[in-house]
Write an enzyme that holds these catalytic residues in place. Structure first.
Site, PDB file in Angstrom:
ATOM      1  N   GLU A 218       0.825  -1.212   0.000  1.00  0.00           N
ATOM      2  CA  GLU A 218       0.000   0.000   0.000  1.00  0.00           C
ATOM      3  C   GLU A 218       0.858   1.261   0.000  1.00  0.00           C
ATOM      4  O   GLU A 218       0.385   2.352   0.331  1.00  0.00           O
ATOM      5  CB  GLU A 218      -0.961  -0.009   1.192  1.00  0.00           C
ATOM      6  CG  GLU A 218      -1.975  -1.135   1.086  1.00  0.00           C
ATOM      7  CD  GLU A 218      -3.161  -0.976   2.008  1.00  0.00           C
ATOM      8  OE1 GLU A 218      -3.216  -0.009   2.790  1.00  0.00           O
ATOM      9  OE2 GLU A 218      -4.048  -1.839   1.943  1.00  0.00           O
ATOM     10  N   ASP A 328     -13.085  -3.992  10.658  1.00  0.00           N
ATOM     11  CA  ASP A 328     -12.895  -4.359   9.242  1.00  0.00           C
ATOM     12  C   ASP A 328     -13.257  -5.834   9.088  1.00  0.00           C
ATOM     13  O   ASP A 328     -14.399  -6.159   8.744  1.00  0.00           O
ATOM     14  CB  ASP A 328     -11.443  -4.060   8.840  1.00  0.00           C
ATOM     15  CG  ASP A 328     -11.083  -4.538   7.449  1.00  0.00           C
ATOM     16  OD1 ASP A 328     -11.985  -4.930   6.698  1.00  0.00           O
ATOM     17  OD2 ASP A 328      -9.889  -4.530   7.083  1.00  0.00           O
ATOM     18  N   LYS A 353     -15.737  -1.346   2.623  1.00  0.00           N
ATOM     19  CA  LYS A 353     -15.056  -1.826   1.422  1.00  0.00           C
ATOM     20  C   LYS A 353     -16.122  -2.417   0.501  1.00  0.00           C
ATOM     21  O   LYS A 353     -16.806  -3.381   0.872  1.00  0.00           O
ATOM     22  CB  LYS A 353     -14.065  -2.928   1.794  1.00  0.00           C
ATOM     23  CG  LYS A 353     -12.833  -2.449   2.584  1.00  0.00           C
ATOM     24  CD  LYS A 353     -12.060  -3.647   3.113  1.00  0.00           C
ATOM     25  CE  LYS A 353     -10.664  -3.278   3.591  1.00  0.00           C
ATOM     26  NZ  LYS A 353     -10.007  -4.408   4.303  1.00  0.00           N
TER      27      LYS A 353
HETATM   28  P1  PGA Z   1      -6.584  -5.919   2.638  1.00  0.00           P
HETATM   29  O1  PGA Z   1      -6.041  -4.833   3.646  1.00  0.00           O
HETATM   30  O2  PGA Z   1      -7.108  -5.217   1.455  1.00  0.00           O
HETATM   31  O3  PGA Z   1      -5.371  -6.765   2.352  1.00  0.00           O
HETATM   32  O4  PGA Z   1      -7.656  -6.675   3.381  1.00  0.00           O
HETATM   33  C1  PGA Z   1      -6.694  -3.635   3.907  1.00  0.00           C
HETATM   34  C2  PGA Z   1      -7.155  -3.581   5.346  1.00  0.00           C
HETATM   35  O5  PGA Z   1      -6.988  -4.550   6.098  1.00  0.00           O
HETATM   36  O6  PGA Z   1      -7.729  -2.587   5.763  1.00  0.00           O
HETATM   37 ZN    ZN Z   2      -8.023  -3.696   7.897  1.00  0.00          ZN
END
Ligand code: PGA
Ligand code: ZN
Length: 437
Positions: A218, A328, A353
């Site tokens: 990221e 999350d 998400k």
């Molecule tokens: P991931 O990480 O897209 O690998 O799940 C992002 C997060 O955990 O916020």
């Molecule tokens: Zn996360």
């Protein structure tokens, strides 16, 4: 001989806003892994959406379909692409493009499972996202305007990754993201300038220590560290070098612990190998509280494993009000899990998400539910992304308080940040206030 008209046929105005065609194909994401891109056309406009992919995925997320054959190490998405073309396209063609909720219901019904595991959440979301973008194009509106249920009220506060660990950094400390939140900034542009200065200062410190400041998935740095405290100290020093104060009012910390990935369910312990400790639930809670008392942390994401509802309740009861408890993997952008968290007082903020939910309507429903219950909404990218910037418009449209899309590096991250610069210039809005600040 037939006479040919040189004028193109004038489309019937009642058909201009109907979905005329849907197509999809396989592209690669920021990790070089296959993902699904779909395009939806009306006679008046078209929209394209590309699905992101996680690495530290929660087990309750909507399910992405992968081919599992020889291509791309099993990660190919030809099956999902075929599902778009053969199963989902016939379901949506002919609908008014603005009937997002009806179309999303039809997509979910075509899959037939709640987790979207039959046709793939990556197939379903590709179409759902492309429908919204096609509708905005057809209406001739900016996407945030089209999506917004009211007047957009502000720009989300960037919550920006500086140091990466966990599954995104292939080694290093177990905690996944050490982020900063520019709490003192009033505008988005100012917030990004603050973050930029801190990130550069951290980069210089890493380079001065003789280490190459290479970046993780990221865009965050991942220098060798002996433990979590090293990451906090490095960033604190960077904040001071840049002329700011590490504090809850100036430049604060946020952490994505991503605890599921170092939790051993058989032993019921959190294995923090770089810390040299193995902790049970209460030991982990004590450790988390110690970090929040030592450093100006305003947000703790996934501090416990994804099904530890009791642990979340206990932590929520002991956490200082200034620290948001952000779910999350716990909540996976899922209405039922969020209802449970609200009823149980197990979280104060929701990570949002789109590909955890699987449709745009499910996603916006979650943001509205969170806001109705007084929870903060943090719209988030995945670790595997493309330059699709839909989530920036979504965050503005629904008044999300924060945006979490990685570091100020790599074009798939900057696509979102740069889209917010555009929106800020168009709307001249300040940042949304952080609820728990
Ligand atoms: P991931 O990480 O897209 O690998 O799940 C992002 C997060 O955990 O916020
Ligand atoms: Zn996360």
């Amino acid at each position: 001989m037939r006479l040919r008209s040189f004028n193109p046929p004038c489309p019937d105005p009642t058909l201009v806003t109907e979905i005329a065609a849907v197509d999809a194909w396989e592209v690669l994401d920021s990790r070089g892994n296959p993902t699904v891109r779909a395009t939806v056309d009306t006679a008046a406009g078209s929209g394209t959406f590309t699905v992101p992919a996680g690495a530290s995925t929660g087990s309750h997320e909507a399910v992405e379909l992968r081919d599992g054959d020889d291509r791309f190490g099993g990660m190919g998405v030809r099956g999902a692409v075929r599902a778009v073309r053969e199963e989902l396209a016939p379901v949506v063609v002919g609908h008014e493009v603005t009937e997002q909720a009806t179309i999303d219901d039809a997509l979910v019904a075509a899959d037939g499972t709640d987790s979207l595991s039959a046709l793939g959440a990556n197939a379903v979301l590709a179409v759902s996202g492309a429908v919204a973008r096609a509708a905005a194009a057809t209406n001739g509106e900016p996407l945030y305007d089209y999506l917004s249920p009211g007047e957009p009220g502000g720009i989300p506060r960037p919550t920006v990754n500086i140091v990466s660990g966990g599954l995104h950094a292939h080694g290093g400390v177990e905690l996944q993201d050490f982020l900063i939140v520019p709490m003192g900034a009033e505008t988005y542009s100012e917030a990004i300038e603050v973050v930029w200065a801190v990130r550069k200062a951290v980069e210089s410190r890493i380079a001065d220590a003789g280490v190459r400041p290479l970046v993780a998935d990221e865009g965050g740095f991942s220098p060798p560290m002996e433990g979590v405290v090293d990451a906090f100290e490095l960033i604190s020093a960077g904040i001071a070098d840049a002329g700011f104060e590490p504090s809850v009012d100036d430049v604060a910390f946020a952490v994505d612990v991503a605890a599921t990935h170092f939790y051993d369910p058989d032993a019921e312990r959190y294995e923090l190998e770089t810390e040299g400790v193995s902790l049970d639930r209460d030991g982990m809670i004590t450790q988390l509280l110690e970090w929040t008392e030592t450093y100006p942390i305003v947000s703790l994401e996934d501090p416990l494993y994804e099904d530890d509802w009791e642990g979340y309740r206990r932590l929520a009861a002991r956490l200082d009000d200034r620290v948001q408890l952000l779910g999350d993997d716990l909540l996976v952008t899922d209405r039922e899990r969020i209802d449970r968290a609200i009823a149980d007082s197990a979280a104060t903020a929701v990570l949002v998400k789109m590909n955890q939910a699987g449709t745009l309507t499910r996603t916006t429903d979650v943001i509205e539910r969170a806001h109705d219950a007084g929870l903060t909404a943090v719209v988030s990218a995945r670790s595997g992304e493309t330059c699709d910037s839909t989530m920036a418009d979504l965050a503005v449209a629904y008044g999300a308080e924060q945006l979490k899309v990685g570091s100020l590096a790599r074009s798939e991250r900057l696509a979102k940040y740069n889209r917010l610069f555009e929106i800020e210039a168009e709307l001249e809005l300040p940042l949304v206030a952080v609820a728990n600040a």
